[in-house]
Motif scaffolding. Structure first.
Motif, PDB file in Angstrom:
ATOM      1  N   MET A  64      -8.866 -10.656   1.785  1.00 22.42           N
ATOM      2  CA  MET A  64      -8.983 -10.044   3.115  1.00 22.42           C
ATOM      3  C   MET A  64      -7.601  -9.654   3.643  1.00 22.42           C
ATOM      4  O   MET A  64      -7.437  -8.589   4.233  1.00 22.42           O
ATOM      5  CB  MET A  64      -9.666 -11.010   4.094  1.00 22.42           C
ATOM      6  N   GLU A  65      -6.616 -10.526   3.437  1.00 21.83           N
ATOM      7  CA  GLU A  65      -5.253 -10.232   3.896  1.00 21.83           C
ATOM      8  C   GLU A  65      -4.717  -9.001   3.164  1.00 21.83           C
ATOM      9  O   GLU A  65      -4.118  -8.118   3.777  1.00 21.83           O
ATOM     10  CB  GLU A  65      -4.348 -11.445   3.653  1.00 21.83           C
ATOM     11  N   ASN A  66      -4.940  -8.938   1.851  1.00 20.42           N
ATOM     12  CA  ASN A  66      -4.503  -7.768   1.071  1.00 20.42           C
ATOM     13  C   ASN A  66      -5.213  -6.508   1.535  1.00 20.42           C
ATOM     14  O   ASN A  66      -4.604  -5.439   1.630  1.00 20.42           O
ATOM     15  CB  ASN A  66      -4.743  -7.989  -0.420  1.00 20.42           C
ATOM     16  N   MET A  67      -6.500  -6.620   1.806  1.00 16.85           N
ATOM     17  CA  MET A  67      -7.265  -5.464   2.271  1.00 16.85           C
ATOM     18  C   MET A  67      -6.741  -4.994   3.632  1.00 16.85           C
ATOM     19  O   MET A  67      -6.608  -3.789   3.867  1.00 16.85           O
ATOM     20  CB  MET A  67      -8.745  -5.841   2.369  1.00 16.85           C
ATOM     21  N   LYS A  68      -6.399  -5.945   4.491  1.00 19.63           N
ATOM     22  CA  LYS A  68      -5.849  -5.598   5.805  1.00 19.63           C
ATOM     23  C   LYS A  68      -4.512  -4.875   5.640  1.00 19.63           C
ATOM     24  O   LYS A  68      -4.266  -3.852   6.282  1.00 19.63           O
ATOM     25  CB  LYS A  68      -5.671  -6.857   6.640  1.00 19.63           C
ATOM     26  N   LYS A  69      -3.654  -5.388   4.766  1.00 23.78           N
ATOM     27  CA  LYS A  69      -2.356  -4.752   4.525  1.00 23.78           C
ATOM     28  C   LYS A  69      -2.543  -3.350   3.940  1.00 23.78           C
ATOM     29  O   LYS A  69      -1.851  -2.419   4.333  1.00 23.78           O
ATOM     30  CB  LYS A  69      -1.513  -5.600   3.569  1.00 23.78           C
ATOM     31  N   ARG A  70      -3.485  -3.215   2.984  1.00 21.36           N
ATOM     32  CA  ARG A  70      -3.765  -1.910   2.388  1.00 21.36           C
ATOM     33  C   ARG A  70      -4.255  -0.941   3.453  1.00 21.36           C
ATOM     34  O   ARG A  70      -3.834   0.215   3.494  1.00 21.36           O
ATOM     35  CB  ARG A  70      -4.823  -2.074   1.286  1.00 21.36           C
ATOM     36  N   HIS A  71      -5.137  -1.420   4.319  1.00 21.95           N
ATOM     37  CA  HIS A  71      -5.666  -0.573   5.393  1.00 21.95           C
ATOM     38  C   HIS A  71      -4.539  -0.146   6.336  1.00 21.95           C
ATOM     39  O   HIS A  71      -4.457   1.028   6.719  1.00 21.95           O
ATOM     40  CB  HIS A  71      -6.756  -1.318   6.162  1.00 21.95           C
ATOM     41  N   ASP A  72      -3.683  -1.091   6.712  1.00 21.53           N
ATOM     42  CA  ASP A  72      -2.557  -0.757   7.597  1.00 21.53           C
ATOM     43  C   ASP A  72      -1.625   0.257   6.950  1.00 21.53           C
ATOM     44  O   ASP A  72      -1.166   1.198   7.592  1.00 21.53           O
ATOM     45  CB  ASP A  72      -1.772  -2.023   7.975  1.00 21.53           C
ATOM     46  N   ARG A  73      -1.349   0.047   5.631  1.00 20.75           N
ATOM     47  CA  ARG A  73      -0.469   0.986   4.914  1.00 20.75           C
ATOM     48  C   ARG A  73      -1.120   2.371   4.842  1.00 20.75           C
ATOM     49  O   ARG A  73      -0.452   3.384   5.079  1.00 20.75           O
ATOM     50  CB  ARG A  73      -0.183   0.444   3.509  1.00 20.75           C
ATOM     51  N   ASP A  74      -2.421   2.410   4.550  1.00 21.60           N
ATOM     52  CA  ASP A  74      -3.122   3.698   4.497  1.00 21.60           C
ATOM     53  C   ASP A  74      -3.120   4.378   5.862  1.00 21.60           C
ATOM     54  O   ASP A  74      -2.948   5.594   5.953  1.00 21.60           O
ATOM     55  CB  ASP A  74      -4.563   3.511   4.016  1.00 21.60           C
ATOM     56  N   LEU A  75      -3.297   3.587   6.907  1.00 20.31           N
ATOM     57  CA  LEU A  75      -3.291   4.141   8.260  1.00 20.31           C
ATOM     58  C   LEU A  75      -1.917   4.710   8.591  1.00 20.31           C
ATOM     59  O   LEU A  75      -1.810   5.818   9.133  1.00 20.31           O
ATOM     60  CB  LEU A  75      -3.680   3.062   9.276  1.00 20.31           C
ATOM     61  N   GLN A  76      -0.859   3.975   8.249  1.00 19.13           N
ATOM     62  CA  GLN A  76       0.502   4.471   8.496  1.00 19.13           C
ATOM     63  C   GLN A  76       0.761   5.749   7.709  1.00 19.13           C
ATOM     64  O   GLN A  76       1.369   6.689   8.227  1.00 19.13           O
ATOM     65  CB  GLN A  76       1.538   3.392   8.127  1.00 19.13           C
ATOM     66  N   ASN A  77       0.322   5.789   6.442  1.00 16.54           N
ATOM     67  CA  ASN A  77       0.488   7.011   5.638  1.00 16.54           C
ATOM     68  C   ASN A  77      -0.302   8.161   6.236  1.00 16.54           C
ATOM     69  O   ASN A  77       0.158   9.310   6.215  1.00 16.54           O
ATOM     70  CB  ASN A  77       0.076   6.768   4.190  1.00 16.54           C
ATOM     71  N   GLN A  78      -1.482   7.863   6.739  1.00 14.08           N
ATOM     72  CA  GLN A  78      -2.295   8.917   7.356  1.00 14.08           C
ATOM     73  C   GLN A  78      -1.588   9.471   8.590  1.00 14.08           C
ATOM     74  O   GLN A  78      -1.561  10.679   8.808  1.00 14.08           O
ATOM     75  CB  GLN A  78      -3.675   8.362   7.734  1.00 14.08           C
ATOM     76  N   ILE A  79      -0.992   8.571   9.370  1.00 12.74           N
ATOM     77  CA  ILE A  79      -0.258   9.012  10.555  1.00 12.74           C
ATOM     78  C   ILE A  79       0.966   9.821  10.133  1.00 12.74           C
ATOM     79  O   ILE A  79       1.266  10.869  10.703  1.00 12.74           O
ATOM     80  CB  ILE A  79       0.151   7.801  11.420  1.00 12.74           C
ATOM     81  N   LYS A  80       1.682   9.323   9.108  1.00 14.39           N
ATOM     82  CA  LYS A  80       2.920   9.967   8.671  1.00 14.39           C
ATOM     83  C   LYS A  80       2.677  11.289   7.960  1.00 14.39           C
ATOM     84  O   LYS A  80       3.404  12.251   8.149  1.00 14.39           O
ATOM     85  CB  LYS A  80       3.636   9.024   7.688  1.00 14.39           C
ATOM     86  N   PHE A  81       1.650  11.329   7.105  1.00 13.16           N
ATOM     87  CA  PHE A  81       1.465  12.484   6.237  1.00 13.16           C
ATOM     88  C   PHE A  81       0.155  13.230   6.474  1.00 13.16           C
ATOM     89  O   PHE A  81      -0.191  14.124   5.724  1.00 13.16           O
ATOM     90  CB  PHE A  81       1.533  12.050   4.761  1.00 13.16           C
TER      91      PHE A  81
END
Length: 191
Positions: A64-81
C-alpha cells in the motif's frame, strides 16, 4: 491362618492396590501429558498462523505504501508533463513565426520592418508564456554536439570552430521541466 500370612496378604493387597493406583496415576499423567502436548501443538499452530497473518499484513502495508508513492509520483508527473502534448503542438506555431520573421527580416520597407517587430514581440510573448509553463529552449549555438539534446542534420567545415561544435540551428529544441520534448536540429562543424 497365621498372623504373618495375614500381614503378608494385607501387604500384598496394599502393594497391589498401590501398584494399581500408581498405574492409574501414571495413565492420568500420560493423558495429561498428551493433552498438554495437544495444547502445545495448538499453540504452536496458532503462533505459526499468527506469524503468517503478521507477515501478510506487513507485506500488504508495504505494498500500500509503495502504491501510494507510485500514485504520488504519477500525479506529480501528470502535473509536470501533462501539458506536454499541447505545448509540443504549439511549438509549430513558434516555428512558423520564426520562419515568417526570417522571410521578411532583410526587407527595407518600413511597414515590413514594423510587421517584423510586431511578430517578434508576439513570438517573445508567446515564448514567455510557454516558459512560465515549464518549457525551455535547448542551448545549441556554440555548444558541442550532444545527441541527447541535438539532432545533426549536416556537417560542414567552419574555420575557428571546434569539431562537433554546433554552428547553425535549423529548428530550435525544447525541454519541458527538464525532459527533452524536441531535439534541436543543427549543423555541426567538421574540420
Amino acid at each position: 491362618m497365621s498372623e504373618t500370612e495375614t500381614t503378608n496378604e494385607e501387604v500384598m493387597k496394599e502393594a497391589k492396590k498401590a501398584s494399581e493406583e500408581a498405574h492409574e496415576a501414571l495413565e492420568e499423567v500420560r493423558e495429561v501429558e498428551a493433552e498438554v502436548q495437544e495444547l502445545r501443538d495448538e499453540v504452536s499452530e496458532e503462533k505459526k498462523e499468527l506469524e503468517e497473518f503478521k507477515n501478510k499484513f506487513y507485506y500488504l502495508a508495504a505494498e500500500m505504501e509503495n502504491m501510494k508513492k507510485r500514485h504520488d509520483r504519477d500525479l506529480q508527473n501528470q502535473i509536470k508533463f501533462g501539458s506536454e502534448k499541447i505545448l509540443k503542438n504549439l511549438l509549430d506555431v513558434v516555428d512558423n513565426l520564426e520562419r515568417t520573421m526570417m522571410a521578411i527580416e532583410k526587407d527595407e520597407d518600413d511597414k515590413v520592418k514594423n510587421i517584423y517587430t510586431g511578430i517578434d514581440m508576439v513570438k517573445n510573448q508567446f515564448l514567455d508564456v510557454l516558459k512560465q509553463n515549464g518549457l525551455e529552449q535547448v542551448e545549441a549555438i556554440g555548444k558541442i554536439f550532444d545527441p541527447n539534446f541535438h539532432e545533426a542534420l549536416a556537417q560542414q567545415p567552419a574555420e575557428g570552430k571546434q569539431d562537433d561544435e554546433v554552428i547553425q540551428v535549423y529548428q530550435q529544441g525544447y525541454s519541458l521541466n527538464g525532459r527533452l520534448i524536441r531535439a534541436a536540429k543543427v549543423v555541426v562543424a567538421k574540420n
